[in-house]
Design a protein around this motif. Structure first.
Motif, PDB file in Angstrom:
ATOM      1  N   SER A   1       0.838  -1.194   0.000  1.00 39.37           N
ATOM      2  CA  SER A   1       0.000   0.000   0.000  1.00 39.37           C
ATOM      3  C   SER A   1       0.875   1.246   0.000  1.00 39.37           C
ATOM      4  O   SER A   1       2.089   1.200   0.228  1.00 39.37           O
ATOM      5  N   LYS A   2       0.234   2.390  -0.230  1.00 44.07           N
ATOM      6  CA  LYS A   2       0.934   3.678  -0.150  1.00 44.07           C
ATOM      7  C   LYS A   2       1.426   3.927   1.270  1.00 44.07           C
ATOM      8  O   LYS A   2       2.531   4.452   1.478  1.00 44.07           O
ATOM      9  N   ALA A   3       0.623   3.549   2.250  1.00 45.39           N
ATOM     10  CA  ALA A   3       1.020   3.736   3.650  1.00 45.39           C
ATOM     11  C   ALA A   3       2.291   2.959   3.965  1.00 45.39           C
ATOM     12  O   ALA A   3       3.170   3.441   4.686  1.00 45.39           O
ATOM     13  N   ALA A   4       2.411   1.739   3.431  1.00 47.05           N
ATOM     14  CA  ALA A   4       3.605   0.932   3.666  1.00 47.05           C
ATOM     15  C   ALA A   4       4.832   1.582   3.038  1.00 47.05           C
ATOM     16  O   ALA A   4       5.929   1.558   3.612  1.00 47.05           O
ATOM     17  N   LEU A   5       4.656   2.164   1.843  1.00 44.71           N
ATOM     18  CA  LEU A   5       5.754   2.879   1.192  1.00 44.71           C
ATOM     19  C   LEU A   5       6.232   4.037   2.061  1.00 44.71           C
ATOM     20  O   LEU A   5       7.428   4.206   2.297  1.00 44.71           O
ATOM     21  N   TYR A   6       5.302   4.830   2.533  1.00 45.50           N
ATOM     22  CA  TYR A   6       5.653   6.016   3.311  1.00 45.50           C
ATOM     23  C   TYR A   6       6.284   5.636   4.644  1.00 45.50           C
ATOM     24  O   TYR A   6       7.264   6.257   5.082  1.00 45.50           O
ATOM     25  N   ALA A   7       5.758   4.614   5.279  1.00 46.66           N
ATOM     26  CA  ALA A   7       6.319   4.164   6.551  1.00 46.66           C
ATOM     27  C   ALA A   7       7.750   3.679   6.370  1.00 46.66           C
ATOM     28  O   ALA A   7       8.615   3.912   7.224  1.00 46.66           O
ATOM     29  N   ASP A   8       8.039   2.995   5.257  1.00 45.30           N
ATOM     30  CA  ASP A   8       9.395   2.532   4.989  1.00 45.30           C
ATOM     31  C   ASP A   8      10.350   3.697   4.772  1.00 45.30           C
ATOM     32  O   ASP A   8      11.509   3.661   5.205  1.00 45.30           O
ATOM     33  N   ILE A   9       9.879   4.733   4.091  1.00 46.21           N
ATOM     34  CA  ILE A   9      10.717   5.913   3.875  1.00 46.21           C
ATOM     35  C   ILE A   9      11.065   6.576   5.203  1.00 46.21           C
ATOM     36  O   ILE A   9      12.218   6.931   5.457  1.00 46.21           O
ATOM     37  N   LEU A  10      10.079   6.736   6.074  1.00 48.45           N
ATOM     38  CA  LEU A  10      10.331   7.332   7.386  1.00 48.45           C
ATOM     39  C   LEU A  10      11.290   6.477   8.200  1.00 48.45           C
ATOM     40  O   LEU A  10      12.167   6.987   8.896  1.00 48.45           O
ATOM     41  N   SER A  11      11.128   5.153   8.115  1.00 47.36           N
ATOM     42  CA  SER A  11      12.009   4.246   8.840  1.00 47.36           C
ATOM     43  C   SER A  11      13.446   4.385   8.349  1.00 47.36           C
ATOM     44  O   SER A  11      14.387   4.417   9.147  1.00 47.36           O
ATOM     45  N   GLU A  12      13.628   4.484   7.039  1.00 44.26           N
ATOM     46  CA  GLU A  12      14.969   4.659   6.477  1.00 44.26           C
ATOM     47  C   GLU A  12      15.599   5.967   6.952  1.00 44.26           C
ATOM     48  O   GLU A  12      16.791   6.026   7.245  1.00 44.26           O
ATOM     49  N   GLU A  13      14.801   7.020   7.022  1.00 46.19           N
ATOM     50  CA  GLU A  13      15.315   8.305   7.478  1.00 46.19           C
ATOM     51  C   GLU A  13      15.785   8.220   8.924  1.00 46.19           C
ATOM     52  O   GLU A  13      16.819   8.792   9.289  1.00 46.19           O
ATOM     53  N   CYS A  14      15.023   7.514   9.754  1.00 47.81           N
ATOM     54  CA  CYS A  14      15.420   7.333  11.155  1.00 47.81           C
ATOM     55  C   CYS A  14      16.734   6.572  11.244  1.00 47.81           C
ATOM     56  O   CYS A  14      17.651   6.947  11.988  1.00 47.81           O
ATOM     57  N   GLU A  15      16.827   5.480  10.483  1.00 44.63           N
ATOM     58  CA  GLU A  15      18.016   4.639  10.535  1.00 44.63           C
ATOM     59  C   GLU A  15      19.243   5.360  10.003  1.00 44.63           C
ATOM     60  O   GLU A  15      20.376   5.022  10.354  1.00 44.63           O
ATOM     61  N   ALA A  16      19.035   6.368   9.153  1.00 41.28           N
ATOM     62  CA  ALA A  16      20.154   7.110   8.580  1.00 41.28           C
ATOM     63  C   ALA A  16      20.581   8.290   9.457  1.00 41.28           C
ATOM     64  O   ALA A  16      21.567   8.962   9.153  1.00 41.28           O
TER      65      ALA A  16
ATOM     66  N   ARG B   1      22.066  17.103  32.418  1.00 41.11           N
ATOM     67  CA  ARG B   1      23.110  16.761  31.456  1.00 41.11           C
ATOM     68  C   ARG B   1      22.498  16.524  30.076  1.00 41.11           C
ATOM     69  O   ARG B   1      23.024  16.961  29.055  1.00 41.11           O
ATOM     70  N   ALA B   2      21.347  15.845  30.038  1.00 40.85           N
ATOM     71  CA  ALA B   2      20.713  15.534  28.764  1.00 40.85           C
ATOM     72  C   ALA B   2      20.133  16.782  28.100  1.00 40.85           C
ATOM     73  O   ALA B   2      20.101  16.871  26.870  1.00 40.85           O
ATOM     74  N   LEU B   3      19.678  17.739  28.914  1.00 39.97           N
ATOM     75  CA  LEU B   3      19.073  18.948  28.365  1.00 39.97           C
ATOM     76  C   LEU B   3      20.085  20.030  28.048  1.00 39.97           C
ATOM     77  O   LEU B   3      19.729  21.064  27.478  1.00 39.97           O
ATOM     78  N   ALA B   4      21.356  19.821  28.388  1.00 39.01           N
ATOM     79  CA  ALA B   4      22.383  20.819  28.109  1.00 39.01           C
ATOM     80  C   ALA B   4      22.487  21.053  26.603  1.00 39.01           C
ATOM     81  O   ALA B   4      22.337  20.127  25.808  1.00 39.01           O
ATOM     82  N   PRO B   5      22.725  22.296  26.171  1.00 45.49           N
ATOM     83  CA  PRO B   5      22.838  22.588  24.737  1.00 45.49           C
ATOM     84  C   PRO B   5      23.863  21.698  24.058  1.00 45.49           C
ATOM     85  O   PRO B   5      24.987  21.542  24.539  1.00 45.49           O
ATOM     86  N   GLY B   6      23.455  21.073  22.949  1.00 49.67           N
ATOM     87  CA  GLY B   6      24.379  20.224  22.198  1.00 49.67           C
ATOM     88  C   GLY B   6      24.538  18.833  22.744  1.00 49.67           C
ATOM     89  O   GLY B   6      25.318  18.045  22.209  1.00 49.67           O
ATOM     90  N   ALA B   7      23.816  18.494  23.812  1.00 48.33           N
ATOM     91  CA  ALA B   7      23.964  17.162  24.404  1.00 48.33           C
ATOM     92  C   ALA B   7      23.124  16.162  23.642  1.00 48.33           C
ATOM     93  O   ALA B   7      21.943  16.011  23.864  1.00 48.33           O
ATOM     94  N   GLY B   8      23.761  15.469  22.734  1.00 51.04           N
ATOM     95  CA  GLY B   8      23.066  14.409  22.014  1.00 51.04           C
ATOM     96  C   GLY B   8      22.515  14.857  20.686  1.00 51.04           C
ATOM     97  O   GLY B   8      22.768  14.272  19.667  1.00 51.04           O
ATOM     98  N   ASN B   9      21.758  15.984  20.666  1.00 46.86           N
ATOM     99  CA  ASN B   9      21.108  16.450  19.433  1.00 46.86           C
ATOM    100  C   ASN B   9      20.378  15.329  18.717  1.00 46.86           C
ATOM    101  O   ASN B   9      20.428  15.192  17.502  1.00 46.86           O
ATOM    102  N   THR B  10      19.704  14.491  19.506  1.00 50.17           N
ATOM    103  CA  THR B  10      19.030  13.328  18.928  1.00 50.17           C
ATOM    104  C   THR B  10      17.580  13.639  18.621  1.00 50.17           C
ATOM    105  O   THR B  10      16.867  14.155  19.469  1.00 50.17           O
ATOM    106  N   ALA B  11      17.139  13.303  17.420  1.00 46.63           N
ATOM    107  CA  ALA B  11      15.729  13.455  17.052  1.00 46.63           C
ATOM    108  C   ALA B  11      15.100  12.080  16.949  1.00 46.63           C
ATOM    109  O   ALA B  11      15.398  11.336  16.046  1.00 46.63           O
ATOM    110  N   ILE B  12      14.272  11.737  17.917  1.00 51.97           N
ATOM    111  CA  ILE B  12      13.561  10.465  17.851  1.00 51.97           C
ATOM    112  C   ILE B  12      12.365  10.679  16.915  1.00 51.97           C
ATOM    113  O   ILE B  12      11.344  11.216  17.321  1.00 51.97           O
ATOM    114  N   ALA B  13      12.467  10.248  15.676  1.00 49.51           N
ATOM    115  CA  ALA B  13      11.497  10.561  14.679  1.00 49.51           C
ATOM    116  C   ALA B  13      10.191   9.897  14.924  1.00 49.51           C
ATOM    117  O   ALA B  13      10.119   8.879  15.587  1.00 49.51           O
ATOM    118  N   GLU B  14       9.154  10.418  14.372  1.00 50.82           N
ATOM    119  CA  GLU B  14       7.780   9.899  14.475  1.00 50.82           C
ATOM    120  C   GLU B  14       7.748   8.431  14.146  1.00 50.82           C
ATOM    121  O   GLU B  14       6.932   7.656  14.609  1.00 50.82           O
TER     122      GLU B  14
END
Length: 233
Positions: free
Chosen positions: A53-68, A218-231
């Motif tokens: 489905s289209k939803a499966a395509l889009y979900a795979d794209i988002l997953s790839e972006e997270c993994e990258a 420590r985790a909230l300090a500026p520049g600490a991690g800069n991690t985006a846990i994607a949708e």
């Protein structure tokens, strides 16, 4: 057999590449599996052999972006610990809270799509939740277990992964209130909201105040991690 598998994998990547271009140009609603198939120079029937489905395509794209995402990769490769657990929650909170403040609306549209999926057949939401669990679930559970063993968190009687989803849903709902041009609720400044949400969620998953005080600043300090846990997270 190996050659056939490589051909199949290559075709899958070509389809994903074509889908990325279509979604970028026309958005999710304006893209169809027929248009993606045409962009990939294949039949729609062949596309469905790789993506149902289209939803499966889009979900795979988002997953790839997270993994990258190198910051997320670095976090997920860390030793499970209380610090890793706090950083996971902080990254998820930062990602969702800052969606409304982002310069482009791509993430906001994804969040709206997630909500729409819940109100419709749920296909996209189910696919994305499954990919998030596969990517982050094991690290969250292992880090929570280490936090309990270290005396930083209270033992949990039920499925520990539920705690991750409770946190995810709470921060996603908070983010939704900030999407309209006039927010539905006034939470104060973004920084204050991020801290309050982190403290609320960390207490909710069982961390004690001493552990939160030790790791959250420590985790909230500026520049600490800069991690985006994607949708994604």
């Amino acid at each position: 057999m190996s050659s056939l598998r490589m051909t199949s994998d290559l075709r899958r990547q070509l389809i994903l590449g074509a889908a990325k271009r279509c979604f970028a140009r026309h958005g999710y609603t304006g893209t169809t599996t027929k248009s993606v198939a045409a962009a990939a120079a294949i039949s729609e029937a062949l596309l469905f052999k790789h993506f149902p489905s289209k939803a499966a395509l889009y979900a795979d794209i988002l997953s790839e972006e997270c993994e990258a995402d190198p910051a997320l990769t670095d976090l997920l490769e860390r030793e499970p610990s209380t610090a890793t657990l706090v950083e996971l929650i902080r990254g998820m909170v930062e990602h969702f809270v800052q969606i409304a403040d982002g310069p482009d609306q791509e993430e906001a549209q994804r969040l709206r799509l997630m909500v729409t999926s819940h109100l419709d057949d749920g296909e996209f939401a189910r696919l994305l939740y499954a990919k998030i669990e596969k990517l982050i679930g094991a690290v969250f559970v292992a880090s929570l277990e280490r936090a309990v063993a270290a005396g930083d968190a209270a033992p949990h009687a039920s499925d520990p992964l539920n705690l991750f989803w409770f946190a995810h849903h709470a921060v996603m709902t908070a983010a939704l209130t900030r999407l309209p041009a006039t927010p539905c609720l006034s939470y104060g400044t973004t920084n204050d909201l991020e801290r309050q949400l982190c403290e609320f969620l960390l207490r909710g998953i069982g961390l004690n105040d001493a552990a939160i005080a030790s790791h959250l600043d420590r985790a909230l300090a500026p520049g600490a991690g800069n991690t985006a846990i994607a949708e994604s997270a």
